[in-house]
Scaffold this motif. Structure first.
Motif, mmCIF file in Angstrom:
data_model
loop_
_atom_site.group_PDB
_atom_site.id
_atom_site.type_symbol
_atom_site.label_atom_id
_atom_site.label_comp_id
_atom_site.label_asym_id
_atom_site.label_seq_id
_atom_site.Cartn_x
_atom_site.Cartn_y
_atom_site.Cartn_z
ATOM 1 N N SER B 25 6.495 9.254 75.582
ATOM 2 C CA SER B 25 5.786 7.988 75.566
ATOM 3 C C SER B 25 5.139 7.744 74.204
ATOM 4 O O SER B 25 4.599 6.669 73.947
ATOM 5 C CB SER B 25 4.711 7.963 76.658
ATOM 6 N N LYS B 26 5.198 8.759 73.333
ATOM 7 C CA LYS B 26 4.609 8.641 71.999
ATOM 8 C C LYS B 26 5.714 8.677 70.951
ATOM 9 O O LYS B 26 6.793 9.228 71.178
ATOM 10 C CB LYS B 26 3.630 9.781 71.745
ATOM 11 N N ALA B 27 5.426 8.100 69.785
ATOM 12 C CA ALA B 27 6.407 8.074 68.699
ATOM 13 C C ALA B 27 6.720 9.498 68.241
ATOM 14 O O ALA B 27 5.838 10.300 67.988
ATOM 15 C CB ALA B 27 5.872 7.246 67.533
ATOM 16 N N LEU B 28 8.012 9.765 68.143
ATOM 17 C CA LEU B 28 8.475 11.108 67.809
ATOM 18 C C LEU B 28 8.851 11.239 66.346
ATOM 19 O O LEU B 28 9.450 10.323 65.763
ATOM 20 C CB LEU B 28 9.695 11.474 68.663
ATOM 21 N N TYR B 29 8.522 12.394 65.794
ATOM 22 C CA TYR B 29 9.015 12.744 64.467
ATOM 23 C C TYR B 29 10.298 13.557 64.583
ATOM 24 O O TYR B 29 11.238 13.353 63.810
ATOM 25 C CB TYR B 29 7.960 13.537 63.696
ATOM 26 N N SER B 30 10.325 14.453 65.527
ATOM 27 C CA SER B 30 11.518 15.284 65.707
ATOM 28 C C SER B 30 11.583 15.800 67.133
ATOM 29 O O SER B 30 10.587 15.839 67.848
ATOM 30 C CB SER B 30 11.521 16.459 64.731
ATOM 31 N N VAL B 31 12.809 16.177 67.521
ATOM 32 C CA VAL B 31 13.048 16.796 68.818
ATOM 33 C C VAL B 31 13.801 18.096 68.580
ATOM 34 O O VAL B 31 14.762 18.130 67.806
ATOM 35 C CB VAL B 31 13.859 15.874 69.742
ATOM 36 N N HIS B 32 13.359 19.147 69.260
ATOM 37 C CA HIS B 32 13.976 20.462 69.120
ATOM 38 C C HIS B 32 14.534 20.869 70.473
ATOM 39 O O HIS B 32 13.914 20.627 71.502
ATOM 40 C CB HIS B 32 12.935 21.503 68.693
ATOM 41 N N TRP B 33 15.677 21.517 70.464
ATOM 42 C CA TRP B 33 16.284 21.999 71.704
ATOM 43 C C TRP B 33 16.434 23.514 71.654
ATOM 44 O O TRP B 33 16.894 24.074 70.646
ATOM 45 C CB TRP B 33 17.639 21.349 71.929
ATOM 46 N N TYR B 34 16.069 24.145 72.767
ATOM 47 C CA TYR B 34 16.160 25.597 72.902
ATOM 48 C C TYR B 34 16.801 25.925 74.243
ATOM 49 O O TYR B 34 16.694 25.157 75.203
ATOM 50 C CB TYR B 34 14.774 26.250 72.854
ATOM 51 N N ARG B 35 17.428 27.076 74.298
ATOM 52 C CA ARG B 35 17.966 27.590 75.557
ATOM 53 C C ARG B 35 17.348 28.960 75.817
ATOM 54 O O ARG B 35 17.281 29.802 74.910
ATOM 55 C CB ARG B 35 19.483 27.716 75.508
ATOM 56 N N GLN B 36 16.945 29.158 77.052
ATOM 57 C CA GLN B 36 16.360 30.446 77.432
ATOM 58 C C GLN B 36 17.106 31.005 78.630
ATOM 59 O O GLN B 36 17.162 30.370 79.680
ATOM 60 C CB GLN B 36 14.866 30.303 77.754
ATOM 61 N N LYS B 37 17.662 32.167 78.461
ATOM 62 C CA LYS B 37 18.307 32.854 79.574
ATOM 63 C C LYS B 37 17.262 33.708 80.291
ATOM 64 O O LYS B 37 16.258 34.110 79.699
ATOM 65 C CB LYS B 37 19.473 33.693 79.075
ATOM 66 N N HIS B 38 17.538 33.980 81.537
ATOM 67 C CA HIS B 38 16.583 34.704 82.374
ATOM 68 C C HIS B 38 16.199 36.042 81.741
ATOM 69 O O HIS B 38 17.053 36.837 81.383
ATOM 70 C CB HIS B 38 17.176 34.926 83.760
ATOM 71 N N GLY B 39 14.906 36.252 81.582
ATOM 72 C CA GLY B 39 14.424 37.517 81.048
ATOM 73 C C GLY B 39 14.526 37.645 79.532
ATOM 74 O O GLY B 39 14.241 38.716 78.986
ATOM 75 N N GLU B 40 14.942 36.568 78.880
ATOM 76 C CA GLU B 40 15.082 36.620 77.427
ATOM 77 C C GLU B 40 14.179 35.581 76.768
ATOM 78 O O GLU B 40 13.598 34.727 77.422
ATOM 79 C CB GLU B 40 16.544 36.368 77.032
ATOM 80 N N ALA B 41 14.083 35.659 75.445
ATOM 81 C CA ALA B 41 13.282 34.698 74.691
ATOM 82 C C ALA B 41 14.079 33.412 74.471
ATOM 83 O O ALA B 41 15.315 33.429 74.493
ATOM 84 C CB ALA B 41 12.886 35.296 73.349
ATOM 85 N N PRO B 42 13.398 32.304 74.247
ATOM 86 C CA PRO B 42 14.108 31.062 73.917
ATOM 87 C C PRO B 42 14.881 31.220 72.606
ATOM 88 O O PRO B 42 14.429 31.885 71.672
ATOM 89 C CB PRO B 42 12.980 30.037 73.760
#
Lengths: 117, 111
Positions: B25-42
């Motif tokens: 709902s707010k103006a964005l500068y950037s968007v980041h995408w991450y994937r996290q598997k079960h029991g692991e870090a993003p």
């Protein structure tokens, strides 16, 4: 990219005690962060660890409870003080601003799974 | 203010496509995408800066609609290895580059 290690990987602690988590990055980084994540939930930022100055804490987190150190550009510690069962969680260290990389990519350590009994 | 991710969860057969949305709902500068598997870090996937960029990573690509303050992650011909929880993180225009994380979208790929 950066490779981040955390110690310990897990611990079981008694209430009222404190635990210090270490985060080591294999290269110099600009920013280091500490997050908390409950299983199945999103990440909650605890604080930004600033090199040479006091950490910047997010709303709901205070220095007395979560003291943070960052003595250099590759290392940081988070202490969880006077623990209660509500502090049981996964604590993640992350870093961004690696040499040759984007300033915005965050790389994460494997996490520390803390259980407070 | 947390960005809104949808759907909360999706189940696919191997080879099918999926779209995950992240809106603010707010103006964005950037968007980041991450994937996290079960029991692991993003794990970092990609960043999109304001300007309507589209980026790709293997068979995973994303777009950033600046007018709608929305980003979409596209997974085509999904593989079993794509299973995990996908998080978007947003940096707002008026922020100090702090990343605000969405609630996550759980993706299950069945053979």
């Amino acid at each position: 990219s950066a490779v981040i290690s955390q110690k310990p990987s897990r611990d079981i602690c008694q209430r009222g005690t404190s635990l210090t988590i270490q985060c080591q990055v294999d290269s110099q980084v600009t920013m280091m962060f500490w997050y908390r994540q409950q299983p199945g939930q999103s990440l909650t930022l605890i604080a930004t660890a600033n090199q040479g100055s006091e950490a910047t804490y997010e709303s709901g987190f205070v220095i007395d409870k979560f003291p943070i150190s960052r003595p250099n550009l590759t290392f940081s510690t988070l202490t969880v003080s006077n623990m209660s069962p509500e502090d049981s969680s996964i604590y993640l260290c992350s870093a961004s601003g690696t040499s040759g990389g984007s300033s915005y990519e965050q790389y994460f350590g494997p996490g520390t799974r803390l259980t407070v009994t | 203010q947390q960005p809104v991710q949808s759907p909360q969860a999706v189940i696919l057969r191997e080879g099918e496509d999926a779209v995950i949305n992240c809106s603010s709902s707010k103006a964005l500068y950037s968007v980041h995408w991450y994937r996290q598997k079960h029991g692991e870090a993003p794990v970092f996937l990609m960043i999109l800066l304001k300007g309507g960029e589209q980026k790709g990573h293997e068979k995973i690509s994303a777009s950033f609609n600046e007018k709608k303050q929305q980003s979409s992650l596209y997974l085509t011909a999904s593989q079993l290895s794509y299973s995990g929880t996908y998080f978007c993180g947003t940096v707002y225009m008026d922020s100090n580059y702090q990343l605000i994380w969405g609630a996550g979208t759980k993706l299950i790929i069945k053979p």
